[in-house]
Design an enzyme around this catalytic site. Structure first.
Site, PDB file in Angstrom:
ATOM      1  N   ASP A  89       0.846  -1.187   0.000  1.00 31.83           N
ATOM      2  CA  ASP A  89       0.000   0.000   0.000  1.00 31.83           C
ATOM      3  C   ASP A  89       0.881   1.235   0.000  1.00 31.83           C
ATOM      4  O   ASP A  89       2.116   1.141  -0.081  1.00 31.83           O
ATOM      5  CB  ASP A  89      -0.985  -0.003   1.180  1.00 31.83           C
ATOM      6  CG  ASP A  89      -0.294   0.053   2.537  1.00 31.83           C
ATOM      7  OD1 ASP A  89       0.911   0.350   2.599  1.00 31.83           O
ATOM      8  OD2 ASP A  89      -0.974  -0.221   3.549  1.00 31.83           O
ATOM      9  N   ARG A 181      -4.825  -5.610  -0.271  1.00 30.64           N
ATOM     10  CA  ARG A 181      -3.458  -5.263  -0.689  1.00 30.64           C
ATOM     11  C   ARG A 181      -2.846  -6.367  -1.546  1.00 30.64           C
ATOM     12  O   ARG A 181      -2.094  -6.096  -2.485  1.00 30.64           O
ATOM     13  CB  ARG A 181      -2.593  -4.986   0.540  1.00 30.64           C
ATOM     14  CG  ARG A 181      -2.927  -3.673   1.243  1.00 30.64           C
ATOM     15  CD  ARG A 181      -2.066  -3.471   2.474  1.00 30.64           C
ATOM     16  NE  ARG A 181      -2.412  -4.397   3.549  1.00 30.64           N
ATOM     17  CZ  ARG A 181      -1.543  -4.927   4.399  1.00 30.64           C
ATOM     18  NH1 ARG A 181      -0.251  -4.662   4.284  1.00 30.64           N
ATOM     19  NH2 ARG A 181      -1.940  -5.735   5.360  1.00 30.64           N
TER      20      ARG A 181
END
Length: 300
Positions: A89, A181
């Protein structure tokens, strides 16, 4: 003499629209304090940087948490193409870059491989335990982990918007244990352009929707006041996916003591998991067998 529990015996669900920058545990602790509750927990962790619905269970509602964690959840998230990061991220350091960008058609075509029953490897910075330690603790120490893939049911994954070649807004509905993610990371790898999550929001989780959630600011404003109680949802809302049976007065007395008790049911097969009510309130979850509920969870 036994020491009594501190706080109120309040039960129900408080749906919080979690902001970025705070952990799920911190939200639970704030809610517990604001309601002066004896017991609290949450149904599904959100990363500190993520926003959206965080369902906080209080008192007896904590016994229904598995029914929310097992439910489908909806996430909206922005993927940034062109870079891989240590955390998958925007919080992490960039570890690789790529100049290519996928077309919309290529992106839509690639999404198909991420629908249905898939296997995904959790991010290096995740709460997965490795030899008794959290992966994120080991990752912070610089250790590169060989994490085992985990099964995930992805009910849907769609491209919502493509604001520019570097970004794509996606929406995913999935079962428990999913890492958004990992989806962004693996999608970027599959497209040959790399990718990570720029931002993430959980829109809904089972019966709970972020738009119905209370903000942390409101929790602070209403803390320790009766008005905050009006935002509580009954514990029964977490049992919507289970058939309901009604306990007889005699059956209710037995069920409340953890014993099989007579219930009134219609069209329910032997062995089905159900929840039993008495006088309009949930008293237990269990298996229906030959006119009786065999309780596995009893509500006080």
């Amino acid at each position: 003499m036994a020491r009594g529990k501190k706080g109120r015996a309040v039960s129900g669900w408080l749906i919080v629209d979690k902001p970025a920058g705070i952990t799920s545990t911190a939200v639970v602790n704030k809610v517990k304090w604001a309601l002066a509750a004896q017991k609290a927990g949450h149904a599904g962790t959100l990363d500190p940087a993520a926003t959206g619905v965080l369902a906080v269970a209080l008192g007896e509602a904590t016994k229904t948490v598995p029914h929310i964690t097992d439910a489908l959840k909806c996430y909206r998230f922005m993927v940034r193409f062109g870079a891989a990061t240590t955390t998958d991220d925007a919080e992490g350091d960039v570890i690789a870059t790529a100049a290519t960008r996928p077309t919309d058609d290529a992106l839509r075509a690639a999404l198909g491989a991420f629908r249905g029953q898939i296997e995904q490897v959790p991010p290096q910075f995740s709460a997965v335990k490795v030899d008794g330690e959290r992966a994120y603790d080991l990752a912070r120490e610089g250790e590169r982990l060989d994490l085992a893939p985990r099964p995930l049911w992805v009910d849907s994954l769609e491209l919502i918007e493509r604001p520019d070649p570097d970004h794509a807004l996606l929406e995913m509905v999935c079962g428990k244990g999913g890492y958004v993610r990992s989806i962004a990371r693996d999608l970027g790898a599959a497209l040959g352009c790399l990718g990570h999550v720029l931002w993430l929001r959980r829109e809904w989780s089972g019966p709970f929707h972020a738009e119905d959630g209370i903000t942390m600011e409101m929790i602070d404003q209403l803390a320790q006041s009766p008005e905050l109680d009006t935002h509580l949802k009954p514990l029964e809302i977490a049992l919507d996916d289970l058939p309901q049976v009604t306990a007889t007065p005699e059956g209710a007395a037995r069920i409340k003591n953890g014993n099989p008790g007579m219930v009134i049911a219609s069209g329910i097969e032997w062995g089905t998991e159900v929840w039993a009510s008495h006088q309009g309130r949930a008293i237990a979850i269990g298996r229906y067998q030959a006119g009786e509920l065999h309780p596995s969870r009893v509500f006080n």
